[in-house]
Design a protein around this motif. Structure first.
Motif, PDB file in Angstrom:
ATOM      1  N   ARG A   1       0.773  -1.033  -0.295  1.00 60.14           N
ATOM      2  CA  ARG A   1       0.233   0.286   0.109  1.00 60.14           C
ATOM      3  C   ARG A   1       0.767   1.668   0.304  1.00 60.14           C
ATOM      4  NH1 ARG A   1      -2.402  -3.263  -0.578  1.00 60.14           N
ATOM      5  NH2 ARG A   1      -4.592  -4.412   0.005  1.00 60.14           N
ATOM      6  N   LEU A   2       2.005   1.194   0.187  1.00 58.23           N
ATOM      7  CA  LEU A   2       2.861   2.167   0.800  1.00 58.23           C
ATOM      8  C   LEU A   2       3.739   2.097  -0.128  1.00 58.23           C
ATOM      9  CD1 LEU A   2       2.835   2.322   4.872  1.00 58.23           C
ATOM     10  CD2 LEU A   2       1.738   3.659   3.080  1.00 58.23           C
ATOM     11  N   PRO A   3       4.701   3.219  -0.546  1.00 59.20           N
ATOM     12  CA  PRO A   3       5.411   3.842  -1.424  1.00 59.20           C
ATOM     13  C   PRO A   3       7.220   3.216  -0.628  1.00 59.20           C
ATOM     14  CG  PRO A   3       5.073   5.251  -1.699  1.00 59.20           C
ATOM     15  CD  PRO A   3       4.312   5.179  -0.775  1.00 59.20           C
ATOM     16  N   VAL A   4       8.314   2.561  -1.019  1.00 63.23           N
ATOM     17  CA  VAL A   4       9.574   2.470  -0.419  1.00 63.23           C
ATOM     18  C   VAL A   4       9.782   3.324   0.772  1.00 63.23           C
ATOM     19  CG1 VAL A   4      11.617   1.077  -0.455  1.00 63.23           C
ATOM     20  CG2 VAL A   4       9.920   0.498  -1.660  1.00 63.23           C
ATOM     21  N   SER A   5       9.735   4.079   0.628  1.00 63.06           N
ATOM     22  CA  SER A   5       9.977   5.387   1.298  1.00 63.06           C
ATOM     23  C   SER A   5       9.071   5.422   2.564  1.00 63.06           C
ATOM     24  CB  SER A   5      10.466   7.215   0.232  1.00 63.06           C
ATOM     25  OG  SER A   5       9.055   7.117   0.017  1.00 63.06           O
ATOM     26  N   THR A   6       7.953   5.335   2.277  1.00 58.40           N
ATOM     27  CA  THR A   6       7.213   5.323   3.208  1.00 58.40           C
ATOM     28  C   THR A   6       7.665   4.230   4.521  1.00 58.40           C
ATOM     29  OG1 THR A   6       6.231   6.633   1.537  1.00 58.40           O
ATOM     30  CG2 THR A   6       5.009   6.286   4.010  1.00 58.40           C
ATOM     31  N   SER A   7       7.240   2.968   3.667  1.00 53.31           N
ATOM     32  CA  SER A   7       7.131   2.216   4.722  1.00 53.31           C
ATOM     33  C   SER A   7       8.536   2.265   5.760  1.00 53.31           C
ATOM     34  CB  SER A   7       7.128   0.563   3.807  1.00 53.31           C
ATOM     35  OG  SER A   7       7.907   0.834   3.077  1.00 53.31           O
ATOM     36  N   SER A   8      10.063   2.356   4.816  1.00 47.27           N
ATOM     37  CA  SER A   8      11.355   2.064   5.134  1.00 47.27           C
ATOM     38  C   SER A   8      11.120   3.361   5.818  1.00 47.27           C
ATOM     39  CB  SER A   8      12.008   2.818   4.326  1.00 47.27           C
ATOM     40  OG  SER A   8      12.016   1.233   2.726  1.00 47.27           O
ATOM     41  N   LEU A   9      11.059   4.936   6.295  1.00 45.24           N
ATOM     42  CA  LEU A   9      10.661   5.382   7.424  1.00 45.24           C
ATOM     43  C   LEU A   9       9.996   4.699   8.607  1.00 45.24           C
ATOM     44  CD1 LEU A   9       8.285   7.367   8.263  1.00 45.24           C
ATOM     45  CD2 LEU A   9       9.121   8.382   5.645  1.00 45.24           C
ATOM     46  N   ILE A  10       8.583   4.029   8.140  1.00 38.88           N
ATOM     47  CA  ILE A  10       7.539   3.775   9.277  1.00 38.88           C
ATOM     48  C   ILE A  10       8.801   2.394  10.302  1.00 38.88           C
ATOM     49  CG2 ILE A  10       5.386   2.495  10.121  1.00 38.88           C
ATOM     50  CD1 ILE A  10       4.851   3.940   8.004  1.00 38.88           C
ATOM     51  N   ILE A  11       9.246   1.517   8.912  1.00 38.81           N
ATOM     52  CA  ILE A  11      10.195   0.657   9.893  1.00 38.81           C
ATOM     53  C   ILE A  11      11.758   0.952  10.597  1.00 38.81           C
ATOM     54  CG2 ILE A  11      12.222  -1.359   8.953  1.00 38.81           C
ATOM     55  CD1 ILE A  11       8.632  -2.393   9.112  1.00 38.81           C
ATOM     56  N   ALA A  12      11.997   2.333  10.219  1.00 41.35           N
ATOM     57  CA  ALA A  12      12.689   2.719  11.818  1.00 41.35           C
ATOM     58  C   ALA A  12      12.682   3.300  12.848  1.00 41.35           C
ATOM     59  CB  ALA A  12      13.693   4.433  10.521  1.00 41.35           C
ATOM     60  N   SER A  13      11.053   3.212  12.943  1.00 45.71           N
ATOM     61  CA  SER A  13      10.873   3.242  14.382  1.00 45.71           C
ATOM     62  C   SER A  13      11.029   1.928  15.237  1.00 45.71           C
ATOM     63  CB  SER A  13       9.418   3.497  13.866  1.00 45.71           C
ATOM     64  OG  SER A  13       8.462   2.632  13.618  1.00 45.71           O
TER      65      SER A  13
END
Length: 358
Positions: A115-127
Motif C-alpha cells: 500500500r505504501l511507497p518504499v520510502s514511506t514504509s522504510s521510514l516507518i520501519i525505522a521506528s
C-alpha cells in the motif's frame, strides 16, 4: 596459561570478522528486500500472503551452509561427536514460537509495502529501533551508554524528519482508507519485529546448550520454516496457489521475470534474517536494530534511483542524522573495548602469579 592468552585474541578476532560478515549480509537483505517486494507489487502483483511467504520461503538455502559446516567438522574433528543438527527440543520449540511470530510480522510488513511507497514504509520501519531498545531493556537487561542512547535518539529523529513528507507520497490510485491501513500495518510490523529481535537474544541467553554459529543457522532455518508454514496457511485460505499462474501470465514484466523476481526476493530475504540473528549472536539485538535503522536512507536513495521516488531535503537530513547516530554507537563501542582491554590483560596476567603461589 599461554594457550589462554593466545586463544582469547583469536576468538575475539574471529567474532569481529563474523560480525562484519553478518553486517554485510544484513545490509544486502535490508536494502534489496523491500525494493524486490515493491517491484512485485508495482508491476501487477497483488497477493499479499504470497509476498509475505517469499520473505521466509527460501529457508532451504540455509541447509547448504549447515551441510558445509558439518562436512568441515567431520574433516577437522573426526574423533568428536559430529551431528548434522545440534538443536535440542526446548530450543527447537523456542525457535518455532519465534517463527510463528515472524510469519505474522511478514504479513503485516508485506501488506504495508503493498500500500505504501518504499520510502514511506522504510521510514516507518525505522521506528522499530525504539521498540527494539525498549524490549531489549526489559527482556535482556540491555545496558545503555551515552553513545548508544545518542544513536537511538538520532536515528529516531531521522525517521521523524522523513515523516514530514509522507502525505505527499500516497499513490494516486489508492484511497485514504487503504493508505492509513497500510500505515498502521507497517507500524504493527515495526513493533512486532522490535519485540522479536530481543526475544532471539533472550533465547540465546536461556539456551541450555552452547550457542555456536552453526546452531544459529539451525535456529534461523526453524524460524523461517514455521514462518513459512503460517504464510502457507494464509495462501491456502486466500486461494493464492490457484491465482499465481494467472498472475504470472498477466505480470507487466512478463511471466519469466515474474518467477525471477519471486526467486530473487526469497533469496535476498534470507540474507536479511540470517544477518539479523547473526549480528545478535556476535553483538546484541540493539546493534541489529541500529544497523537496520541506519540503512533506511540507503533504501530511500535506492528507491529514488530505481523507482523515481521523490527525494526531499528532509531525506538528506535524515541521511546525515543516521550516519551520525551510526558513528556515535560505534565510537562508544570502540571506546568501551579500549577501556575493558587493560582490565582483561591485568586479570590474565594475574592468573600465572596465583598459580605460582599455589
Amino acid at each position: 596459561m599461554e594457550v589462554v592468552k593466545e586463544s582469547e585474541p583469536n576468538t575475539t578476532t574471529m567474532r569481529k570478522a563474523l560480525l562484519v560478515i553478518n553486517c554485510i549480509i544484513l545490509s544486502i537483505g535490508n536494502c534489496a528486500g523491500p525494493l524486490m517486494m515493491r517491484l512485485y507489487f508495482i508491476h501487477g502483483g497483488k497477493r499479499v500472503w504470497f509476498s509475505s511467504w517469499l520473505e521466509t520461503g527460501g529457508w532451504p538455502i540455509i541447509l547448504f551452509p549447515i551441510a558445509c559446516a558439518h562436512f568441515y567438522r567431520s574433516r577437522t574433528q573426526p574423533s568428536s561427536e559430529n551431528k548434522l543438527f545440534f538443536m535440542k527440543p526446548h530450543l527447537f520449540i523456542a525457535a518455532a514460537v519465534i517463527g510463528i511470530l515472524t510469519g505474522l510480522d511478514d504479513y503485516l510488513y508485506a501488506y504495508g509495502v503493498a500500500r505504501l511507497p518504499v520510502s514511506t514504509s522504510s521510514l516507518i520501519i525505522a521506528s522499530q529501533l525504539a521498540f527494539t531498545a525498549g524490549f531489549a531493556f526489559v527482556l535482556v537487561k540491555q545496558k545503555f551508554t551515552s553513545y548508544s542512547i545518542n544513536a537511538v535518539f538520532l536515528l529516531t529523529i531521522g525517521s521523524g524528519v522523513l515523516a514530514m513528507h509522507t502525505s505527499s507520497d500516497r499513490p494516486a490510485n489508492e484511497s485514504n482508507r487503504e493508505y492509513v491501513l497500510g500505515f498502521l500495518m507497517t507500524v504493527g510490523a515495526s513493533a512486532l519485529y522490535g519485540f522479536i529481535l530481543p526475544l532471539v537474544e533472550l533465547t540465546y541467553k536461556k539456551a541450555k546448550q552452547e550457542i555456536s554459529y552453526a546452531l544459529v543457522m539451525e535456529i534461523q532455518m526453524v524460524m523461517c520454516l514455521f514462518a513459512t508454514g503460517v504464510c502457507t496457511i494464509g495462501m491456502l485460505v486466500n486461494n493464492d496457489f490457484k491465482v499465481i499462474p494467472r498472475e504470472a501470465r498477466e505480470y507487466e514484466l512478463g511471466e519469466t521475470k515474474y518467477y525471477i523476481v519471486a526467486i530473487c526476493s526469497a533469496m535476498i530475504w534470507q540474507c536479511f534474517f540470517l544477518g539479523a540473528i547473526g549480528v545478535i549472536f556476535c553483538a546484541s539485538s540493539l546493534l541489529s536494530g541500529i544497523i537496520i535503522a541506519v540503512l533506511l536512507p540507503v533504501t530511500e536513495i535506492l528507491a529514488v534511483i530505481f523507482y523515481n521516488e521523490s527525494f526531499h531535503a528532509e531525506k538528506g537530513v535524515a541521511l546525515a542524522l543516521s550516519l551520525w547516530g551510526f558513528l556515535s554507537y560505534f565510537y562508544g563501542e570502540i571506546k568501551q573495548s579500549k577501556e575493558n582491554k587493560p582490565a582483561l590483560e591485568t586479570e590474565m596476567a594475574s592468573v600465572p602469579n596465583r598459580q605460582e603461589s599455589v
